[in-house]
Design a protein around this motif. Structure first.
Motif, PDB file in Angstrom:
ATOM      1  N   HIS A  97      30.060  47.025  24.383  1.00 22.41           N
ATOM      2  CA  HIS A  97      30.193  46.577  23.642  1.00 22.41           C
ATOM      3  C   HIS A  97      31.618  46.581  23.066  1.00 22.41           C
ATOM      4  CE1 HIS A  97      30.697  46.575  18.630  1.00 22.41           C
ATOM      5  NE2 HIS A  97      29.253  45.470  19.448  1.00 22.41           N
ATOM      6  N   SER A  98      32.289  45.427  22.341  1.00 21.26           N
ATOM      7  CA  SER A  98      33.480  45.119  21.593  1.00 21.26           C
ATOM      8  C   SER A  98      34.517  45.752  22.896  1.00 21.26           C
ATOM      9  CB  SER A  98      33.775  45.621  20.651  1.00 21.26           C
ATOM     10  OG  SER A  98      34.973  45.501  19.666  1.00 21.26           O
ATOM     11  N   LEU A  99      35.445  46.240  22.674  1.00 19.26           N
ATOM     12  CA  LEU A  99      36.293  46.657  23.265  1.00 19.26           C
ATOM     13  C   LEU A  99      36.425  47.362  24.979  1.00 19.26           C
ATOM     14  CD1 LEU A  99      39.714  47.119  23.877  1.00 19.26           C
ATOM     15  CD2 LEU A  99      39.862  49.081  22.938  1.00 19.26           C
ATOM     16  N   GLY A 100      35.193  47.866  24.715  1.00 13.53           N
ATOM     17  CA  GLY A 100      34.728  47.775  26.208  1.00 13.53           C
ATOM     18  C   GLY A 100      33.805  47.014  27.325  1.00 13.53           C
ATOM     19  N   CYS A 101      33.520  45.693  26.736  1.00 12.96           N
ATOM     20  CA  CYS A 101      33.961  44.376  27.436  1.00 12.96           C
ATOM     21  C   CYS A 101      35.046  44.351  27.698  1.00 12.96           C
ATOM     22  CB  CYS A 101      33.140  43.295  26.922  1.00 12.96           C
ATOM     23  SG  CYS A 101      32.037  43.627  25.594  1.00 12.96           S
ATOM     24  N   ILE A 102      36.464  44.804  27.716  1.00 13.10           N
ATOM     25  CA  ILE A 102      37.332  44.246  28.291  1.00 13.10           C
ATOM     26  C   ILE A 102      37.653  45.346  28.519  1.00 13.10           C
ATOM     27  CG2 ILE A 102      39.896  43.718  27.106  1.00 13.10           C
ATOM     28  CD1 ILE A 102      37.339  41.767  25.543  1.00 13.10           C
ATOM     29  N   ALA A 103      37.734  46.260  28.813  1.00 12.53           N
ATOM     30  CA  ALA A 103      37.403  47.455  29.253  1.00 12.53           C
ATOM     31  C   ALA A 103      36.889  47.801  31.200  1.00 12.53           C
ATOM     32  CB  ALA A 103      37.381  49.004  29.063  1.00 12.53           C
ATOM     33  N   THR A 104      35.628  46.375  30.683  1.00 11.49           N
ATOM     34  CA  THR A 104      35.337  46.637  32.325  1.00 11.49           C
ATOM     35  C   THR A 104      35.533  45.489  32.954  1.00 11.49           C
ATOM     36  OG1 THR A 104      32.883  46.901  31.042  1.00 11.49           O
ATOM     37  CG2 THR A 104      33.002  46.230  32.733  1.00 11.49           C
ATOM     38  N   THR A 105      36.347  44.390  31.977  1.00 14.28           N
ATOM     39  CA  THR A 105      36.861  43.042  32.695  1.00 14.28           C
ATOM     40  C   THR A 105      37.774  43.935  33.926  1.00 14.28           C
ATOM     41  OG1 THR A 105      38.538  42.440  31.045  1.00 14.28           O
ATOM     42  CG2 THR A 105      36.019  41.365  31.453  1.00 14.28           C
ATOM     43  N   HIS A 106      38.076  45.121  32.953  1.00 16.84           N
ATOM     44  CA  HIS A 106      39.930  45.427  33.780  1.00 16.84           C
ATOM     45  C   HIS A 106      39.928  46.259  34.971  1.00 16.84           C
ATOM     46  CE1 HIS A 106      43.405  43.902  31.610  1.00 16.84           C
ATOM     47  NE2 HIS A 106      42.396  44.290  30.276  1.00 16.84           N
ATOM     48  N   ILE A 159      28.990  47.379  40.378  1.00 16.46           N
ATOM     49  CA  ILE A 159      28.306  46.775  39.972  1.00 16.46           C
ATOM     50  C   ILE A 159      27.212  46.614  39.885  1.00 16.46           C
ATOM     51  CG2 ILE A 159      28.170  46.096  36.926  1.00 16.46           C
ATOM     52  CD1 ILE A 159      31.337  47.850  36.905  1.00 16.46           C
ATOM     53  N   GLN A 160      26.065  46.333  39.173  1.00  9.70           N
ATOM     54  CA  GLN A 160      24.805  45.889  40.003  1.00  9.70           C
ATOM     55  C   GLN A 160      24.831  44.285  39.389  1.00  9.70           C
ATOM     56  OE1 GLN A 160      21.185  46.933  41.082  1.00  9.70           O
ATOM     57  NE2 GLN A 160      20.067  45.644  38.805  1.00  9.70           N
ATOM     58  N   GLY A 161      24.530  44.241  37.621  1.00  6.39           N
ATOM     59  CA  GLY A 161      25.022  43.396  36.621  1.00  6.39           C
ATOM     60  C   GLY A 161      25.703  43.938  35.321  1.00  6.39           C
ATOM     61  N   ALA A 162      26.657  43.473  34.165  1.00 10.53           N
ATOM     62  CA  ALA A 162      27.014  43.659  33.056  1.00 10.53           C
ATOM     63  C   ALA A 162      26.215  42.835  32.183  1.00 10.53           C
ATOM     64  CB  ALA A 162      28.362  43.306  33.227  1.00 10.53           C
ATOM     65  N   LEU A 163      26.087  43.341  30.635  1.00 15.33           N
ATOM     66  CA  LEU A 163      25.550  43.201  29.927  1.00 15.33           C
ATOM     67  C   LEU A 163      26.783  43.405  28.558  1.00 15.33           C
ATOM     68  CD1 LEU A 163      23.655  41.967  27.473  1.00 15.33           C
ATOM     69  CD2 LEU A 163      22.743  44.098  26.940  1.00 15.33           C
ATOM     70  N   LEU A 164      27.198  42.156  27.946  1.00 14.89           N
ATOM     71  CA  LEU A 164      29.405  42.190  26.930  1.00 14.89           C
ATOM     72  C   LEU A 164      28.248  41.702  25.970  1.00 14.89           C
ATOM     73  CD1 LEU A 164      31.017  40.802  30.449  1.00 14.89           C
ATOM     74  CD2 LEU A 164      30.976  43.250  29.824  1.00 14.89           C
ATOM     75  N   VAL A 165      28.917  42.371  25.536  1.00  9.96           N
ATOM     76  CA  VAL A 165      27.867  42.358  23.933  1.00  9.96           C
ATOM     77  C   VAL A 165      29.177  41.912  23.063  1.00  9.96           C
ATOM     78  CG1 VAL A 165      26.148  43.127  21.809  1.00  9.96           C
ATOM     79  CG2 VAL A 165      26.096  42.935  24.583  1.00  9.96           C
ATOM     80  N   ALA A 166      29.450  41.615  22.175  1.00 11.95           N
ATOM     81  CA  ALA A 166      30.738  40.817  21.415  1.00 11.95           C
ATOM     82  C   ALA A 166      31.889  41.704  21.520  1.00 11.95           C
ATOM     83  CB  ALA A 166      29.979  41.818  20.022  1.00 11.95           C
ATOM     84  N   LYS A 182      36.264  35.422  37.511  1.00 14.34           N
ATOM     85  CA  LYS A 182      35.387  35.827  37.220  1.00 14.34           C
ATOM     86  C   LYS A 182      35.058  37.073  38.261  1.00 14.34           C
ATOM     87  CE  LYS A 182      31.129  32.808  40.057  1.00 14.34           C
ATOM     88  NZ  LYS A 182      30.132  34.575  39.153  1.00 14.34           N
ATOM     89  N   LEU A 183      33.951  37.686  37.340  1.00 12.45           N
ATOM     90  CA  LEU A 183      33.772  39.043  37.497  1.00 12.45           C
ATOM     91  C   LEU A 183      32.338  39.234  38.842  1.00 12.45           C
ATOM     92  CD1 LEU A 183      32.296  39.994  34.281  1.00 12.45           C
ATOM     93  CD2 LEU A 183      34.053  40.243  35.464  1.00 12.45           C
ATOM     94  N   PRO A 184      32.373  40.172  39.262  1.00 16.18           N
ATOM     95  CA  PRO A 184      32.128  40.106  40.841  1.00 16.18           C
ATOM     96  C   PRO A 184      30.300  40.542  40.816  1.00 16.18           C
ATOM     97  CG  PRO A 184      33.406  41.403  41.105  1.00 16.18           C
ATOM     98  CD  PRO A 184      33.735  41.449  39.699  1.00 16.18           C
ATOM     99  N   TYR A 185      29.729  40.147  39.385  1.00 15.87           N
ATOM    100  CA  TYR A 185      28.365  40.350  39.796  1.00 15.87           C
ATOM    101  C   TYR A 185      27.951  39.697  38.742  1.00 15.87           C
ATOM    102  CZ  TYR A 185      31.556  43.007  36.493  1.00 15.87           C
ATOM    103  OH  TYR A 185      32.360  43.297  35.405  1.00 15.87           O
TER     104      TYR A 185
END
Length: 185
Positions: free
Chosen positions: A67-76, A85-92, A112-115
């Motif tokens: 969620h939120s800044l967690g989405c951006i951290a995930t992309t880094h 990582i099998q998949g990601a739900l990236l919210v707001a 592009k994310l690899p999942y």
């Protein structure tokens, strides 16, 4: 085959008791929250390191619920971590360029994310314009789910347990138990 570990990745200031992320953590037996040492003054490297450690310590595949800044951290995350990582739900997702305290997370990666990923955004999110969320989704190769007038998709905008989010999570391969129904006598 074992169910993937669901890693709950809150944003800036964490997710409180009524937030759907907290409710999901309580409901999903395979869910684990990624705790940060400093929720108030986030630093990209520290957050990415904590998240990366959590992914690598999981016993098998991982589904991210950010969620939120967690989405951006995930992309880094680096490729060596993203491979788990099998998949990601990236919210707001957040817009770190609009909020000084989050500036350490800029620039946001635009590759592009690899999942498989699903990005959910709201037409009236006060922290990230819908056009920017759409640009993130295109850059990351995410399926884009646009919600009308859903705010920041958190407890304050009335999202409680958020059944639509649970359905999207299930579409990414996470096990989501059905709600218990009361027996009719």
């Amino acid at each position: 085959m074992t169910a993937p570990t669901v890693l709950i990745v809150p944003g800036w200031r964490n997710s409180g008791p009524g937030h759907w992320q907290t409710l999901w953590q309580q409901r999903l037996p395979q869910a684990r929250r990624v705790e940060q040492r400093d929720w108030m003054s986030p630093r990209r490297q520290a957050w990415v390191d904590q998240l990366g450690d959590a992914v690598l310590q999981a016993p098998g595949p991982v589904v991210i619920v950010a969620h939120s800044l967690g989405c951006i951290a995930t992309t880094h995350l680096p490729p060596s971590v993203s491979a788990r990582i099998q998949g990601a739900l990236l919210v707001a997702p957040a817009d770190p360029e609009r909020r000084g305290i989050l500036a350490d997370f800029a620039p946001v990666p635009y590759q592009k994310l690899p999942y498989r990923s699903v990005l959910v955004a709201s037409s009236n999110d006060p922290f990230c314009p819908i056009r920017l969320s759409g640009a993130y989704a295109r850059a990351w190769g995410s399926e884009f789910v646009r919600l009308n007038d859903a705010g920041h998709i958190n407890a304050e905008s009335g999202h409680g347990e958020w059944p639509l989010g649970l359905a999207l999570l299930q579409s990414l391969g996470a096990e989501v138990p059905l709600p218990r129904r009361e027996a009719v006598t």
